[in-house]
Design an enzyme around this catalytic site. Sequence first.
Site, PDB file in Angstrom:
ATOM      1  N   HIS A 122      90.357  25.391 -41.721  1.00  0.00           N
ATOM      2  CA  HIS A 122      88.993  25.144 -41.273  1.00  0.00           C
ATOM      3  C   HIS A 122      88.282  26.418 -40.816  1.00  0.00           C
ATOM      4  O   HIS A 122      88.876  27.318 -40.243  1.00  0.00           O
ATOM      5  CB  HIS A 122      88.987  24.127 -40.133  1.00  0.00           C
ATOM      6  N   ASP A 123      86.995  26.485 -41.138  1.00  0.00           N
ATOM      7  CA  ASP A 123      86.084  27.535 -40.665  1.00  0.00           C
ATOM      8  C   ASP A 123      86.418  28.918 -41.213  1.00  0.00           C
ATOM      9  O   ASP A 123      85.947  29.926 -40.686  1.00  0.00           O
ATOM     10  CB  ASP A 123      86.058  27.583 -39.126  1.00  0.00           C
ATOM     11  N   GLY A 140      92.982  28.901 -39.154  1.00  0.00           N
ATOM     12  CA  GLY A 140      91.566  28.662 -38.943  1.00  0.00           C
ATOM     13  C   GLY A 140      90.786  29.910 -38.565  1.00  0.00           C
ATOM     14  O   GLY A 140      91.318  30.847 -37.963  1.00  0.00           O
TER      15      GLY A 140
END
Length: 260
Positions: A122-123, A140
Site C-alpha cells: 500500500h501507498d 508500505g
Amino acid sequence: MQATIHPTAVVEPGARLGADVHVGPFCYIGDGVTVGDGCRFGPHCSVMGPTTIGSGNRFVGHCAVGGEPQDKKFAGEQVELIIGDRNTFREFVTLNRGTGSGGGVTRIGSDNWLLAYTHVAHDCVVGDHCVFSNNATLAGHVTVGDHVILSGFAGVHQFCRIGAHAFIGMGAFVNGDVPPFVMVAQDGYGRPRGINSEGLKRRGFDSARIGAIKRAYRALYVAGSSLDEARAKLTEMAGESADVRALLDFIDSAERPLLR
C-alpha cells in the site's frame, strides 16, 4: 475492437473495459475498475476496485491486483491503485491499493517488468522502466525511482526510497534510503557496493557522467567522511554535474537514514 471475455470470467457491471481488452479464463474484474485499451489478463487474475489501469498492460496469470491494503489500520476508506501503460506483470504478482492515512493511492508507472511473486504494498510509488525480479517485495510507503532493478528476493523496508538507476542485489534487505545510481549487495541488511555503472552504460551515460557519479560515490561512501562532510563535498561537485546534483537533492530530502 470490443473486449474479449472468456465465458468463465466474471466482469462486474461497474467495471469499464477499453477496446481490444482480453480477459482470460476464471478472471474476476470488479466494480470500480477501469482498464485501458489493449490490456491482456491471463487465467485466474483478479482486479478489485477502485483501480485504474492504463493501456497495453499484460497480466500473465494468477495476479491479484487492487486488493485491500495489508494494514490493520485500514477501515474501508476509499483508496485506489493507479497503473500506467505497457507494464508486464508475471505470475502471482500482488499489487495493493493505498491507505486512508498514507495518501490513499498506490501508483505504478509505465514500461515496468514485475516478475513472478513480486509484491507492491500500500501507498508505494514506482517509477518507469523498472525491473523487479522474482519475489522482490516492497513494504508500505516505499518510493522507487525510474530504471531501478530489484534482484530476486530483495526486500525494501517501509517508508524507504530507492533513487533512480539504483541496483539492489539478490537477497538484499534495504532498511534505509538508497541514493540514485548506487548498487546494493547482500550483507545481512544490504550495504552499498559501488555504483550501477553497467546499467548506466546500457542507458547511454557516457564516461564523463559515470566518472562524476563515481567520484560522488567515493566522497559519500569511501572517503570515511561524516555525512555532513560528504554533503559539503557533493555540493562542490554538483556545480559541474547534474547527476551529482540529483544525488545531493535526494540526500537532502531524506526522511529516513541514508543507507551507508
